[in-house]
Design a protein around this motif. Structure first.
Motif, PDB file in Angstrom:
ATOM      1  N   GLN A   1     -10.449  17.488   5.266  1.00  0.00           N
ATOM      2  CA  GLN A   1     -11.689  16.893   4.755  1.00  0.00           C
ATOM      3  C   GLN A   1     -11.496  16.214   3.408  1.00  0.00           C
ATOM      4  OE1 GLN A   1     -11.818  20.142   6.336  1.00  0.00           O
ATOM      5  NE2 GLN A   1     -12.323  18.792   8.065  1.00  0.00           N
ATOM      6  N   THR A   2     -10.310  16.287   2.847  1.00  0.00           N
ATOM      7  CA  THR A   2     -10.038  15.687   1.539  1.00  0.00           C
ATOM      8  C   THR A   2     -10.192  14.171   1.598  1.00  0.00           C
ATOM      9  OG1 THR A   2      -8.454  17.452   1.028  1.00  0.00           O
ATOM     10  CG2 THR A   2      -8.320  15.429  -0.290  1.00  0.00           C
ATOM     11  N   PRO A   3     -11.020  13.585   0.730  1.00  0.00           N
ATOM     12  CA  PRO A   3     -11.073  12.115   0.671  1.00  0.00           C
ATOM     13  C   PRO A   3      -9.746  11.569   0.153  1.00  0.00           C
ATOM     14  CG  PRO A   3     -12.958  13.118  -0.465  1.00  0.00           C
ATOM     15  CD  PRO A   3     -11.958  14.202  -0.213  1.00  0.00           C
ATOM     16  N   VAL A   4      -9.190  10.575   0.846  1.00  0.00           N
ATOM     17  CA  VAL A   4      -7.853  10.072   0.534  1.00  0.00           C
ATOM     18  C   VAL A   4      -7.925   8.588   0.210  1.00  0.00           C
ATOM     19  CG1 VAL A   4      -5.552   9.603   1.475  1.00  0.00           C
ATOM     20  CG2 VAL A   4      -6.669  11.798   1.944  1.00  0.00           C
ATOM     21  N   GLY A   5      -7.223   8.180  -0.832  1.00  0.00           N
ATOM     22  CA  GLY A   5      -7.036   6.779  -1.163  1.00  0.00           C
ATOM     23  C   GLY A   5      -5.567   6.495  -1.362  1.00  0.00           C
ATOM     24  N   MET A   6      -5.187   5.226  -1.295  1.00  0.00           N
ATOM     25  CA  MET A   6      -3.791   4.845  -1.486  1.00  0.00           C
ATOM     26  C   MET A   6      -3.732   3.611  -2.379  1.00  0.00           C
ATOM     27  SD  MET A   6      -2.088   5.426   2.313  1.00  0.00           S
ATOM     28  CE  MET A   6      -2.927   4.035   3.074  1.00  0.00           C
ATOM     29  N   VAL A   7      -2.684   3.540  -3.219  1.00  0.00           N
ATOM     30  CA  VAL A   7      -2.535   2.395  -4.105  1.00  0.00           C
ATOM     31  C   VAL A   7      -1.061   2.187  -4.428  1.00  0.00           C
ATOM     32  CG1 VAL A   7      -2.875   3.777  -6.206  1.00  0.00           C
ATOM     33  CG2 VAL A   7      -3.362   1.323  -6.250  1.00  0.00           C
ATOM     34  N   GLY A   8      -0.671   0.925  -4.575  1.00  0.00           N
ATOM     35  CA  GLY A   8       0.702   0.594  -4.933  1.00  0.00           C
ATOM     36  C   GLY A   8       0.830  -0.889  -5.181  1.00  0.00           C
ATOM     37  N   TYR A   9       1.874  -1.276  -5.896  1.00  0.00           N
ATOM     38  CA  TYR A   9       2.092  -2.677  -6.247  1.00  0.00           C
ATOM     39  C   TYR A   9       3.545  -3.042  -5.976  1.00  0.00           C
ATOM     40  CZ  TYR A   9       2.035  -7.032  -8.948  1.00  0.00           C
ATOM     41  OH  TYR A   9       2.129  -8.346  -9.320  1.00  0.00           O
ATOM     42  N   SER A  10       3.776  -4.277  -5.537  1.00  0.00           N
ATOM     43  CA  SER A  10       5.108  -4.808  -5.269  1.00  0.00           C
ATOM     44  C   SER A  10       5.780  -3.978  -4.168  1.00  0.00           C
ATOM     45  CB  SER A  10       5.928  -4.849  -6.560  1.00  0.00           C
ATOM     46  OG  SER A  10       7.123  -5.582  -6.392  1.00  0.00           O
ATOM     47  N   GLY A  11       6.951  -3.385  -4.430  1.00  0.00           N
ATOM     48  CA  GLY A  11       7.560  -2.537  -3.426  1.00  0.00           C
ATOM     49  C   GLY A  11       6.657  -1.381  -3.045  1.00  0.00           C
ATOM     50  N   GLY A  12       5.901  -0.868  -4.009  1.00  0.00           N
ATOM     51  CA  GLY A  12       4.901   0.164  -3.708  1.00  0.00           C
ATOM     52  C   GLY A  12       3.729  -0.391  -2.932  1.00  0.00           C
ATOM     53  N   GLY A  13       3.433  -1.678  -3.148  1.00  0.00           N
ATOM     54  CA  GLY A  13       2.385  -2.325  -2.375  1.00  0.00           C
ATOM     55  C   GLY A  13       2.776  -2.479  -0.923  1.00  0.00           C
ATOM     56  N   GLN A  14       4.044  -2.784  -0.675  1.00  0.00           N
ATOM     57  CA  GLN A  14       4.518  -2.890   0.703  1.00  0.00           C
ATOM     58  C   GLN A  14       4.372  -1.551   1.418  1.00  0.00           C
ATOM     59  OE1 GLN A  14       8.676  -2.773   1.507  1.00  0.00           O
ATOM     60  NE2 GLN A  14       8.585  -4.301   3.132  1.00  0.00           N
ATOM     61  N   ALA A  15       4.801  -0.466   0.763  1.00  0.00           N
ATOM     62  CA  ALA A  15       4.684   0.859   1.364  1.00  0.00           C
ATOM     63  C   ALA A  15       3.225   1.210   1.632  1.00  0.00           C
ATOM     64  CB  ALA A  15       5.330   1.901   0.447  1.00  0.00           C
ATOM     65  N   THR A  16       2.345   0.871   0.683  1.00  0.00           N
ATOM     66  CA  THR A  16       0.916   1.167   0.840  1.00  0.00           C
ATOM     67  C   THR A  16       0.316   0.381   1.990  1.00  0.00           C
ATOM     68  OG1 THR A  16       0.782   1.561  -1.550  1.00  0.00           O
ATOM     69  CG2 THR A  16      -1.294   1.263  -0.371  1.00  0.00           C
ATOM     70  N   ALA A  17       0.656  -0.914   2.070  1.00  0.00           N
ATOM     71  CA  ALA A  17       0.117  -1.748   3.143  1.00  0.00           C
ATOM     72  C   ALA A  17       0.586  -1.257   4.511  1.00  0.00           C
ATOM     73  CB  ALA A  17       0.515  -3.202   2.927  1.00  0.00           C
ATOM     74  N   TRP A  18       1.854  -0.857   4.612  1.00  0.00           N
ATOM     75  CA  TRP A  18       2.347  -0.345   5.877  1.00  0.00           C
ATOM     76  C   TRP A  18       1.664   0.968   6.239  1.00  0.00           C
ATOM     77  CZ3 TRP A  18       4.432  -2.059  10.045  1.00  0.00           C
ATOM     78  CH2 TRP A  18       5.159  -3.259  10.017  1.00  0.00           C
ATOM     79  N   ALA A  19       1.457   1.839   5.272  1.00  0.00           N
ATOM     80  CA  ALA A  19       0.739   3.080   5.551  1.00  0.00           C
ATOM     81  C   ALA A  19      -0.684   2.787   6.013  1.00  0.00           C
ATOM     82  CB  ALA A  19       0.722   3.964   4.304  1.00  0.00           C
ATOM     83  N   THR A  20      -1.288   1.750   5.447  1.00  0.00           N
ATOM     84  CA  THR A  20      -2.648   1.367   5.828  1.00  0.00           C
ATOM     85  C   THR A  20      -2.696   0.891   7.277  1.00  0.00           C
ATOM     86  OG1 THR A  20      -3.100   0.709   3.536  1.00  0.00           O
ATOM     87  CG2 THR A  20      -4.587  -0.125   5.234  1.00  0.00           C
ATOM     88  N   GLU A  21      -1.726   0.072   7.675  1.00  0.00           N
ATOM     89  CA  GLU A  21      -1.708  -0.431   9.046  1.00  0.00           C
ATOM     90  C   GLU A  21      -1.359   0.654  10.062  1.00  0.00           C
ATOM     91  OE1 GLU A  21       0.325  -4.017   9.980  1.00  0.00           O
ATOM     92  OE2 GLU A  21      -0.491  -5.137   8.283  1.00  0.00           O
ATOM     93  N   LEU A  22      -0.490   1.583   9.684  1.00  0.00           N
ATOM     94  CA  LEU A  22      -0.051   2.616  10.617  1.00  0.00           C
ATOM     95  C   LEU A  22      -1.057   3.758  10.751  1.00  0.00           C
ATOM     96  CD1 LEU A  22       3.701   2.876   9.559  1.00  0.00           C
ATOM     97  CD2 LEU A  22       2.842   1.983  11.735  1.00  0.00           C
ATOM     98  N   GLN A  23      -1.889   3.963   9.746  1.00  0.00           N
ATOM     99  CA  GLN A  23      -2.752   5.145   9.700  1.00  0.00           C
ATOM    100  C   GLN A  23      -3.635   5.343  10.934  1.00  0.00           C
ATOM    101  OE1 GLN A  23      -6.396   4.968   8.912  1.00  0.00           O
ATOM    102  NE2 GLN A  23      -6.544   7.178   9.283  1.00  0.00           N
ATOM    103  N   PRO A  24      -4.276   4.307  11.494  1.00  0.00           N
ATOM    104  CA  PRO A  24      -5.171   4.563  12.634  1.00  0.00           C
ATOM    105  C   PRO A  24      -4.487   5.212  13.826  1.00  0.00           C
ATOM    106  CG  PRO A  24      -5.568   2.382  11.721  1.00  0.00           C
ATOM    107  CD  PRO A  24      -4.323   2.898  11.068  1.00  0.00           C
ATOM    108  N   THR A  25      -3.217   4.928  14.046  1.00  0.00           N
ATOM    109  CA  THR A  25      -2.513   5.491  15.199  1.00  0.00           C
ATOM    110  C   THR A  25      -1.543   6.604  14.813  1.00  0.00           C
ATOM    111  OG1 THR A  25      -0.864   3.718  15.011  1.00  0.00           O
ATOM    112  CG2 THR A  25      -2.678   3.379  16.563  1.00  0.00           C
ATOM    113  N   TYR A  26      -0.954   6.519  13.629  1.00  0.00           N
ATOM    114  CA  TYR A  26       0.071   7.490  13.240  1.00  0.00           C
ATOM    115  C   TYR A  26      -0.539   8.722  12.572  1.00  0.00           C
ATOM    116  CZ  TYR A  26       4.504   9.223  11.334  1.00  0.00           C
ATOM    117  OH  TYR A  26       5.606   9.997  11.039  1.00  0.00           O
ATOM    118  N   ALA A  27      -1.598   8.538  11.801  1.00  0.00           N
ATOM    119  CA  ALA A  27      -2.217   9.659  11.087  1.00  0.00           C
ATOM    120  C   ALA A  27      -3.735   9.517  11.107  1.00  0.00           C
ATOM    121  CB  ALA A  27      -1.706   9.721   9.646  1.00  0.00           C
ATOM    122  N   PRO A  28      -4.356   9.519  12.306  1.00  0.00           N
ATOM    123  CA  PRO A  28      -5.802   9.288  12.386  1.00  0.00           C
ATOM    124  C   PRO A  28      -6.644  10.400  11.772  1.00  0.00           C
ATOM    125  CG  PRO A  28      -4.911   9.939  14.524  1.00  0.00           C
ATOM    126  CD  PRO A  28      -3.740   9.713  13.632  1.00  0.00           C
TER     127      PRO A  28
END
Length: 488
Positions: A188-215
Motif C-alpha cells: 500500500q506504500t505510495p511509490v514515486g520514481m525520479v532520475g536524470y540522464s543515465g538515471g532518467g533512462q533507468a526511471t523511464a524503463w521502470a515506468t514502461e515495464l511496471q504495468p506488466t513486470y510489477a503491477p
C-alpha cells in the motif's frame, strides 16, 4: 521556470554538494565484499525476494547522515535474458515521522551511475561520501520520503542497458516494501520514481515495464529528464565531442548485457585498447579521457551502428513503445550538448500518442549538467503533488514532435561490387573449404588447397553479416565477419 516552495531544500542541498569534503574511512569495494554475492540457486525465487540485508552508515557532505537510517538489501531480480540475478539497493528512511501523515511515500531515486566499475555504484559511494547526487537523496529525505537507491546496472555494470535497469529498480522497490521494521505500508506504500540522464533512462524503463513486470506497486508518478530514449542518436551526439569517453562507456556497457553485439569483431587495435582501459572505470574517470574521439577511428567498419545485429539491440533499447500506467513528468534543456532535445521531445510525444498523462518542461537555457540541478526542484514538486493526491496536469500537444532514429538507410548507390574476403590459413593450416551464408542462405562455396580470396556476388549496398564455415585439414571452424559492400 519557477521553483516550487516545497522544493527549496533540494536547491540548497545541491548547491552545498560542491563543498562536500571527502570521507576518510572506506568500506571494502563490492567485488571484495561477500554481502554482494547472491545464492547459487535463485531459480524459482520470486522477483524482489530479500536474500539478505544489513544496516550501514551513509554519508552526505562527508559526514554521517544524521536524520535517516540506512539499510542495504540484496534481492532477486531478472536480467533481459530471463536469468535470475542478485542486485543491491540502499533504503534510507527518515527518523522523523512523515509530516503528511501515514503512509510514508517511497521514492526510487536513480543517480546517473554511467560507469563500468562496481566501485561506482551508489551502494558503495553513499557509504564513502563520494556519491555525486547525495544532495538530491538528502533533499528527498528532507521532504519526509523514504528513498531507495538501487545499483541498477547490476553487478556486471551493464551501463545503458535500459530494460535491465528498469527491472532492477522495480524489484528494488518490492524488496524495500517487504523489509520489516521500516514503517512502510508494504504494497500500500505510495511509490514515486525520479532520475536524470543515465538515471532518467533507468526511471523511464521502470515506468514502461511496471504495468506488466510489477503491477502490484502503488506507483503514483515518475519524473525523468535528460533521457537517452534513443541510444543511437544520443551516442552519436556524444562521440566526437569533449565527453566522448561517456559514449565508449555506454557502448561497452550495453555489450555486457547483449553479448550478441560481438564488439571485438568490430574494434581495431585502438578500440580494443580503449575497451580494456575503461573496463573498470567510473564516469568521472573516463568521460573526459577521449576528447573528440570518433567511433570510426576505433573500428574496422565505417558505421558500426548500421550493422543488423547492432540495429537489433538498439531496437530493444528504444523507449516509447509502451503507455505508462502512471502520470509522467519530463524535463530537458534545448541546449543539451549530450542528449539531443529532439529525443526527449519524441519520447513525450510518443507517450501522449499512447494516451498517457504527460507534463513536459523544455528549458531554453542551460546544458546537460546544469539542467540536472535546475530542473530537479520542479520535478520533486510535481512528485509531491502526486503523493498529495492532486490531479496530474498534461501539456500534450504544446511541444515539438521531436525525432527518433529511423531504420538505417542504404548507401547512396544503385549496385554493389562483389564482396571479397581474404582467407588463407586458420590456426596455421591451409584452408580446404569455405561455405559462406548470409541470412540463412548459402550463397558461395569455394574449394582449394589454400583460398586467398572469396568473392561473394549478389549483395546489396550496405553491410553484409556473413557466417563462414571454414574447413582445414581435419578441423571445422565457424566464424562471422562484417564487411561493407563497396558501391560501384
Amino acid at each position: 521556470m519557477g521553483i516550487r516552495r516545497g522544493a527549496w531544500p533540494a536547491v540548497a542541498a545541491l548547491a552545498m554538494l560542491a563543498l562536500a569534503p571527502a570521507a576518510h574511512a572506506a568500506p571494502p569495494e563490492p567485488a571484495k565484499d561477500p554481502f554482494y554475492t547472491g545464492p547459487v540457486k535463485l531459480r524459482g525465487v520470486p522477483n524482489g525476494t530479500i536474500l539478505r540485508s544489513r544496516s550501514v552508515t551513509t554519508t552526505v557532505f562527508g559526514l554521517p547522515l544524521p536524520n535517516a537510517s540506512a539499510q542495504q538489501i540484496l534481492y532477486r531480480s531478472t536480467n533481459t535474458k530471463g536469468r535470475p540475478i542478485a542486485v543491491v539497493t540502499t533504503l534510507l528512511v527518515p527518523v522523523l515521522p512523515y509530516p503528511g501523515g501515514a503512509p510514508r511515500p517511497l521514492v526510487a531515486y536513480q543517480p546517473a551511475i554511467d560507469s563500468l566499475g562496481d566501485q561506482c555504484n551508489p551502494s558503495y559511494t553513499l557509504r564513502t561520501g563520494t556519491e555525486k547526487e547525495a544532495g538530491s537523496v538528502q533533499a528527498l529525505l528532507g521532504m519526509g520520503y523514504a528513498v531507495a537507491v538501487t545499483d541498477f546496472e547490476a553487478q556486471y555494470q551493464a551501463f545503458a542497458a535500459g530494460p535491465l535497469a528498469g527491472r532492477a529498480v522495480l524489484d528494488g522497490l518490492k524488496a524495500s516494501e517487504a523489509l520489516p521494521g521500516t514503517g512502510l505500508a508494504g504494497k500500500q506504500t505510495p511509490v514515486g520514481m525520479v532520475g536524470y540522464s543515465g538515471g532518467g533512462q533507468a526511471t523511464a524503463w521502470a515506468t514502461e515495464l511496471q504495468p506488466t513486470y510489477a503491477p502490484d506497486l502503488n506507483l503514483v508518478g515518475a519524473a525523468f529528464g535528460g533521457t537517452p530514449a534513443d541510444i543511437e542518436l544520443s551516442v552519436k551526439q556524444i562521440l566526437g565531442g569533449p565527453f566522448a569517453g561517456l559514449g565508449f562507456l555506454g557502448i561497452f556497457g550495453v555489450e555486457r548485457e547483449y553479448p550478441e553485439l560481438r564488439l571485438d569483431q568490430l574494434l581495431n587495435a585502438k578500440g580494443k585498447q580503449v575497451k580494456k582501459d575503461v573496463a573498470d572505470a567510473c564516469l568521472t574517470d573516463a568521460a573526459l579521457s577521449y576528447p573528440n574521439a570518433k567511433l570510426e577511428d576505433y573500428t574496422t567498419v565505417p558505421d558500426s551502428f548500421a550493422l543488423p545485429r547492432v540495429q537489433a539491440v538498439l531496437a530493444e533499447l528504444h523507449l516509447g513503445k509502451v503507455k505508462p500506467a502512471t502520470p509522467v513528468y519530463e524535463w530537458h534543456s534545448v541546449l543539451d550538448e549530450l542528449i539531443p532535445v529532439e529525443v526527449e521531445d519524441a519520447l513525450a510525444t510518443r507517450y501522449c500518442g499512447l494516451g498517457a498523462t504527460v507534463q513536459y518542461t523544455r528549458e531554453a537555457s542551460g546544458d546537460h549538467n546544469t539542467e540536472a540541478i535546475a530542473g530537479q526542484p520542479a520535478a520533486f514538486g510535481w512528485l509531491a503533488d502526486r503523493f498529495q493526491g492532486l490531479a496530474a496536469p498534461s501539456n500534450c500537444g504544446s511541444f515539438p514532435a521531436g525525432r527518433f532514429s529511423s531504420d538505417y538507410k542504404q548507401f547512396d548507390c544503385t549496385r554493389a561490387a562483389p564482396l571479397r574476403i581474404g582467407i588463407r590459413r586458420v590456426r596455421r593450416q591451409p584452408v580446404r573449404k569455405v561455405v559462406v551464408r548470409t541470412k540463412g542462405r548459402r550463397i558461395a562455396v569455394r574449394r582449394g588447397r589454400s583460398i586467398r580470396r572469396i568473392v561473394v556476388p549478389g549483395l546489396t549496398p550496405g553491410y553484409a553479416e556473413l557466417s563462414l564455415r571454414i574447413r582445414t585439414a581435419g578441423h571445422l571452424k565457424k566464424r562471422s565477419v562484417a564487411r561493407i559492400a563497396r558501391c560501384g
